[in-house]
Write a protein that holds these residues in place. Structure first.
Motif, PDB file in Angstrom:
ATOM      1  N   LEU A 209       0.839  -1.198   0.000  1.00 22.78           N
ATOM      2  CA  LEU A 209       0.000   0.000   0.000  1.00 22.78           C
ATOM      3  C   LEU A 209       0.876   1.251   0.000  1.00 22.78           C
ATOM      4  O   LEU A 209       0.588   2.234  -0.680  1.00 22.78           O
ATOM      5  N   PHE A 210       1.958   1.191   0.777  1.00 20.37           N
ATOM      6  CA  PHE A 210       2.872   2.336   0.828  1.00 20.37           C
ATOM      7  C   PHE A 210       3.494   2.586  -0.539  1.00 20.37           C
ATOM      8  O   PHE A 210       3.600   3.708  -0.987  1.00 20.37           O
ATOM      9  N   LEU A 211       3.890   1.502  -1.190  1.00 20.11           N
ATOM     10  CA  LEU A 211       4.553   1.654  -2.484  1.00 20.11           C
ATOM     11  C   LEU A 211       3.591   2.220  -3.530  1.00 20.11           C
ATOM     12  O   LEU A 211       3.908   3.209  -4.203  1.00 20.11           O
ATOM     13  N   THR A 212       2.388   1.629  -3.629  1.00 17.07           N
ATOM     14  CA  THR A 212       1.467   2.083  -4.678  1.00 17.07           C
ATOM     15  C   THR A 212       1.014   3.518  -4.432  1.00 17.07           C
ATOM     16  O   THR A 212       0.919   4.306  -5.374  1.00 17.07           O
ATOM     17  N   SER A 213       0.758   3.877  -3.162  1.00 19.09           N
ATOM     18  CA  SER A 213       0.312   5.248  -2.920  1.00 19.09           C
ATOM     19  C   SER A 213       1.438   6.229  -3.224  1.00 19.09           C
ATOM     20  O   SER A 213       1.193   7.344  -3.700  1.00 19.09           O
ATOM     21  N   ALA A 214       2.686   5.824  -2.988  1.00 19.17           N
ATOM     22  CA  ALA A 214       3.811   6.720  -3.297  1.00 19.17           C
ATOM     23  C   ALA A 214       3.960   6.891  -4.808  1.00 19.17           C
ATOM     24  O   ALA A 214       4.205   7.995  -5.298  1.00 19.17           O
TER      25      ALA A 214
END
Lengths: 398, 269
Positions: A209-214
């Motif tokens: 989730l952190f990667l995709t939102s970034a």
């Protein structure tokens, strides 16, 4: 170059730079106070809330908002989307400044900042924070190298320029790999807190989730900063470039949304989103205002073709991401019983000063360097923007 | 053999001799506090207080009852703080204690955030602050016949030091011998993968302010994520190189068709 000259008369913002300088200097004074009197004297942090504004804003938001660097570098150099070449330099600079600020913020936040180098010699490879530290360190170096041609070009140093250009693709790939690891590792850090992080946010897929939102916020940040800097510094920028970035965002946000909701459905925890816990409101704002709304807006050509509307939609994406990072690292994270936390004004002063310093450096870079890279064929001519020289040094002085 | 301490809260009289003994052995200063309307003092663990007795008032058949629970570092079997510490300043010893080496610490406080029991504390008031917490008196008992200072000071036998496995056995026996006296729960036997400190109580532990924790160690998910790092690194690098190569190839093919002009452009990049 005429665009530059017209802007020369218009730009300046003496009042704006005055405020920036005041905030930047107040921050320095605050940091000095911190080194003399300790963290307890100038923060509201406690044993019950050991991480505060600095970790949420400077680290968690700072790293995510620097994602424009690797997303744009990837789009241009790896995926061959040449039209974004014009904004790549400012995206890399923002990323580099973002990472520098993260390191500076850590030098304030750490209890023993003079031992920060221990992270290099004492390794605990099982710690997500170890991964974070390694990525911050190496990616900052990669970003410095990725940006260095702009400086070499200005100085007319052809040998290092050629050397860096020859390893450009490996650098870009290294940047993407490190960013992938780093963005996700900030999520892995929170995996250590299953008992304190609200279950609506805690999930084993937090790193993803952190990667995709970034990745989604990367283009949004580029829209945000180039819109502002093209106004401030008078760069001409085709609407096509920003609209193209805006077009990509709904797809990435879509992946993020599917992951975020799908994970709750899969874990049979979707009911948490409808519980009477007041934190649920934060989650809904994140999802509706920060994800669904910009997805709807940016899939409309009328929004993408309008500068103010595109800017507004980018702000929603950025706002949603900031809220998400504040939620997971602070608002939805339970503290110890019997403690309250609201940042001391000096904590705000330090964070504000770091942003002010970044803006000052952006101004300096835009005046001294050729930030607005021309199309590849023009680049070969290589002219170092003569109009910028008399303006040198003015932003901080005025 | 990992050591542990069994706390029988039904035997504790709230004298706080353990609190005082801990301060003496560790050379910790007194804390200035204010009257909060309870004998429980100080209000929290801190860099100056590694252990304290919590006074919980509960109602039992219409009568007010005091339950005393000593709190300190639980010395987890699979400690979150040890997994969290990026420089390895926190270590789990084979004989039980979770120890701290300030020669490595950089003061990031991830251990404080990670601890499911909310134990590690920080010297906020200090210009040169370190993490502080109970050491299980690791500078006292290994290789001697001593016990941790708190256990040695306890006048009622509420604290018992020994091998963790044996203590769990003994706790089971005590529950079996007096089924009406204790709730059937040894706190610390299974919580977050087990802890060195084990508790017996007459009332449910949630009423005593003990966090209600699962049996899985909190380090499981982060360990899973960390083990995915090396393959992710290789996969992303390979994927990006592959996409780059394909794009270059496609461009070469199209420029070959389009002629010389564009081919020159490729070279300048």
């Amino acid at each position: 170059m005429t665009g530059h000259e017209v802007a020369e008369e218009r730009r300046g913002f003496p009042f704006g730079t005055l405020i920036l300088s005041a905030v930047a200097i107040l921050g320095l004074a605050t940091v000095l106070y911190r080194y003399i009197n300790g963290l307890g004297a100038m923060t509201d942090l406690s044993d019950g809330r050991a991480w505060g504004l600095w970790i949420s804003f400077d680290l968690y938001c700072g790293v995510a908002l620097a994602a424009g660097g690797f997303t744009l570098a990837g789009a241009v150099y790896i995926f061959g989307r040449e039209k974004y070449h014009t904004v790549i330099r400012s995206a890399i600079l923002t990323a580099f400044l973002g990472y520098t600020l993260v390191i500076l913020a850590l030098l304030v936040d750490l209890g023993q900042p003079w031992y920060i180098w221990h992270a290099i010699i004492y390794w605990n490879v099982h710690s997500p924070l170890f991964e974070v530290a390694m990525c911050v360190m190496t990616y900052t170096i990669v970003l410095a190298l990725e940006f260095s041609p702009v400086v070499f070009e200005r100085l007319g140093w052809h040998v290092p320029l050629k050397a860096i250009r020859s390893i450009q693709i490996p650098l870009v790939i290294a940047g993407i790999v490190l960013s992938t690891l780093h963005q996700s590792s900030l999520g892995s850090m929170l995996l250590m807190m299953p008992e304190t992080l609200d279950p609506l946010w805690y999930t084993p897929v937090l790193p993803l989730l952190f990667l995709t939102s970034a990745v989604a916020v990367g283009p949004a940040m580029v829209i945000f900063e180039t819109t502002l800097s093209s106004r401030a510094f008078g760069h001409k920028l085709s609407t096509d470039v920003l609209a193209g970035l805006g077009r990509a965002i709904p797809y990435i946000l879509g992946v993020y949304l599917v992951l975020k909701i799908g994970d709750l459905v899969f874990a049979k925890e979707l009911s948490l989103a409808f519980s009477d816990n007041p934190r649920t409101i934060l989650w809904w704002i994140e999802v509706v205002v920060g994800v669904v709304l910009p997805m709807v807006l940016l899939s409309r050509p009328s929004v993408r073709q309008s500068r103010p509307k595109l800017f507004g939609a980018a702000l929603l994406v950025i706002g949603g991401l900031i809220l998400n990072r504040f939620d997971v690292s602070w608002l939805a994270l339970g503290g110890r019983l019997g403690y309250d936390y609201f940042p001391h004004w000096m904590e705000f002063a330090v964070s504000a000063a770091l942003v002010a310093w970044a803006m000052i450096w952006v101004i300096v870079a835009n005046r001294l360097l050729r930030m607005h890279e021309a199309a590849p064929e023009e680049e070969a001519e290589h002219h170092p923007a003569p109009t910028t020289k008399p303006a040198a040094g003015r932003p901080t002085a005025s | 053999m990992p050591k542990g301490v069994l706390v029988d809260t039904t035997k504790c009289i709230g004298c706080r001799a353990c609190q005082v003994a801990c301060k003496q052995w560790n050379g910790l200063p007194a804390e200035e506090t204010v009257n909060r309307g309870t004998y429980e003092n100080p209000p929290h663990l801190s860099g100056k207080t590694f252990t304290k007795v919590r006074f919980t008032e509960i109602e039992d058949n219409g009568r007010l009852q005091w339950v005393f629970t000593k709190i300190q570092c639980m010395h987890c079997v699979d400690p979150a703080c040890v997994a969290a510490c990026l420089v390895g300043a926190l270590q789990k010893r084979d004989d039980g204690p979770v120890i701290y080496d300030k020669g490595r610490c950089i003061g990031c406080r991830y251990c404080m955030m990670a601890c499911p029991f909310g134990i590690p504390t920080f010297e906020w008031w200090d210009r040169w602050p370190w993490i502080r917490k109970c050491t299980l008196c690791v500078n006292r008992w290994p290789g001697t016949d001593q016990e941790p200072a708190c256990v040695a000071a306890c006048p009622t036998g509420a604290l018992k030091f020994g091998d963790r496995e044996a203590l769990i056995e003994e706790a089971r026996e005590r529950i079996a011998a007096h089924p009406g006296k204790y709730v059937n729960h040894i706190y610390g036997e299974k919580e977050v993968g087990g802890t060195s400190w084990l508790y017996l109580s007459a009332v449910p532990f949630t009423e005593l302010g003990f966090p209600n924790l699962g049996e899985e160690a909190v380090t499981v998910n982060p360990a899973r994520a960390m083990s995915a790092v090396p393959p992710a690194l290789v996969a992303v690098a390979a994927l990006m190189s592959g996409i780059y190569w394909l794009n270059k190839r496609r461009q070469r093919m199209s420029t070959a068709r389009a002629g010389d002009h564009q081919a020159k452009e490729e070279v300048t990049k």
